[in-house]
Design a protein around this motif. Structure first.
Motif: not given
Ligand SMILES: *Cc1c(COP(=O)(O)O)cnc(C)c1O
Length: 338
Positions: A120-122, A164-167, A73-76, A131-132
């Motif tokens: 991508i956020n700093p 980063l994950g990749i979906h 939670p809170g991720d982007q 994260s994704l």
């Protein structure tokens, strides 16, 4: 005879499909005892060169589960502004995973590795944590456009460098594989998780599969349960998916051909302002400013041809396996009269 071009989800199981469904061996999948579900999961995982796969009642749930597995939670999540996960999953990314989307202003639902770098956020505590990255192939709102695999490889590189994950939302990946002559394996090598759908172009009544290696997938079944997606004798549905893999992928070229022909016809009409490039089975077009959208679709409807509005003055037609040659002829003949 109604000619339904609203979506490739309107198909009904064929006689051949129903036959294998009725004779499927089933069991209680909550106990993991449905041999047909187990077989489908094994077959699909192997097809993509991944360790495991899980059967889902919908593509939405498979995507939502993937996002949950990749984020806190809170991720982007980085995705295109056209992304299905952002536009058409009822705000599920926020509801289910408590994450936000950083939307990329791409082209027909596709973007570049450069654009990802910018998004991508700093790494500072007051930013949300990126994260994704999520990619959709083919793109739905982008009109069935197919990604350039080289760009996907570049994006994967950026994901690796930034942890980063990749979906992949591969609801219509089958269409891309056929058109681009690509393999499931090559997608399996790039993506951490992949969702594929059996109820779109492949003609099944229900079903999607989420694919990944054990590490990322270890809580997938728990998440599916939390989302209410556990099923019992789902083998009847898995049998349809196995049938579709055998019988309904190669023929997608017919849908693509018909979509192209519809597009070519539309682009000759004065009432049509613009037809988007057609790569697979989706035709998106805009009417000329003086043509009333409502009247246009109504006139088609009166002639038993159903199409759908996408908002913003765009209309959509999707070809599929229940759209026969005879229907196609009728549609071309009718469109010509506008
Ligand atoms: C249809 C679709 C989904 C969701 O599938 P459902 O089975 O309808 O939940 C996900 N992604 C894309 C790109 C789609 O077109």
């Amino acid at each position: 005879m109604t000619i339904d071009l609203r979506s490739d989800t309107v198909t009904k199981p064929s006689k051949g499909m129903l036959k294998v469904m009725l004779s499927a061996e089933v069991g209680d999948d909550v106990f993991r005892e449905d041999t047909t579900v187990n077989e489908l999961e094994t077959v699909v995982a192997k097809m993509f060169g991944k360790e495991t796969a899980l059967f889902f009642p919908s593509g939405t749930m498979a995507n939502q589960t993937a996002i949950k597995l990749h984020t806190q939670p809170g991720d982007q999540v980085i995705c295109d502004k056209y992304a299905h996960i952002y536009n058409y999953e009822s705000g599920g990314v926020a509801f289910n995973s408590g994450v936000s989307c950083n939307l990329i202003d791409g082209e027909r639902g596709m973007f570049t590795a450069e654009q990802i770098k910018q998004a991508i956020n700093p790494n500072a505590y007051y930013y949300s944590k990126t994260s994704l990255v999520e990619i959709e192939n083919t793109t739905n709102k982008g009109g069935g456009a197919c990604w350039d695999f080289n760009e996907i490889l570049k994006i994967k590189q950026v994901c690796n460098e930034n942890n980063l994950g990749i979906h992949l939302d591969g609801a219509r990946l089958w269409n891309a594989l056929v058109v681009k002559n690509e393999t499931a394996q090559q997608y399996g090598q790039v993506f951490d998780t992949i969702s594929v759908c059996f109820s779109k172009g492949l003609g099944c009544p229900v079903g999607s599969v989420l694919i990944g290696d054990h590490e990322i997938m270890k809580d997938a079944i728990r998440t599916r349960k939390v989302f209410g997606g556990n099923m019992r004798q789902a083998g009847y549905l898995a049998a349809a998916a196995l049938y579709a893999l055998e019988n309904n992928i190669g023929r997608l070229t017919e849908d693509h051909q018909k979509a192209k022909e519809i597009g070519e016809m539309l682009s000759t009409l004065s009432v049509v302002k613009h037809v988007e490039p057609i790569e697979t089975n989706i035709v998106i077009f805009e009417l000329s400013p003086d043509v009333d959208e409502e009247q246009f679709t109504q006139k088609l409807k009166e002639n038993n041809i159903l199409i759908i509005g996408m908002g913003g003055g765009k209309l959509r037609m999707v070809t599929h396996l229940d759209y026969t040659d005879a229907m196609h002829e009728k549609v071309l003949d009718f469109i010509k009269t506008f």
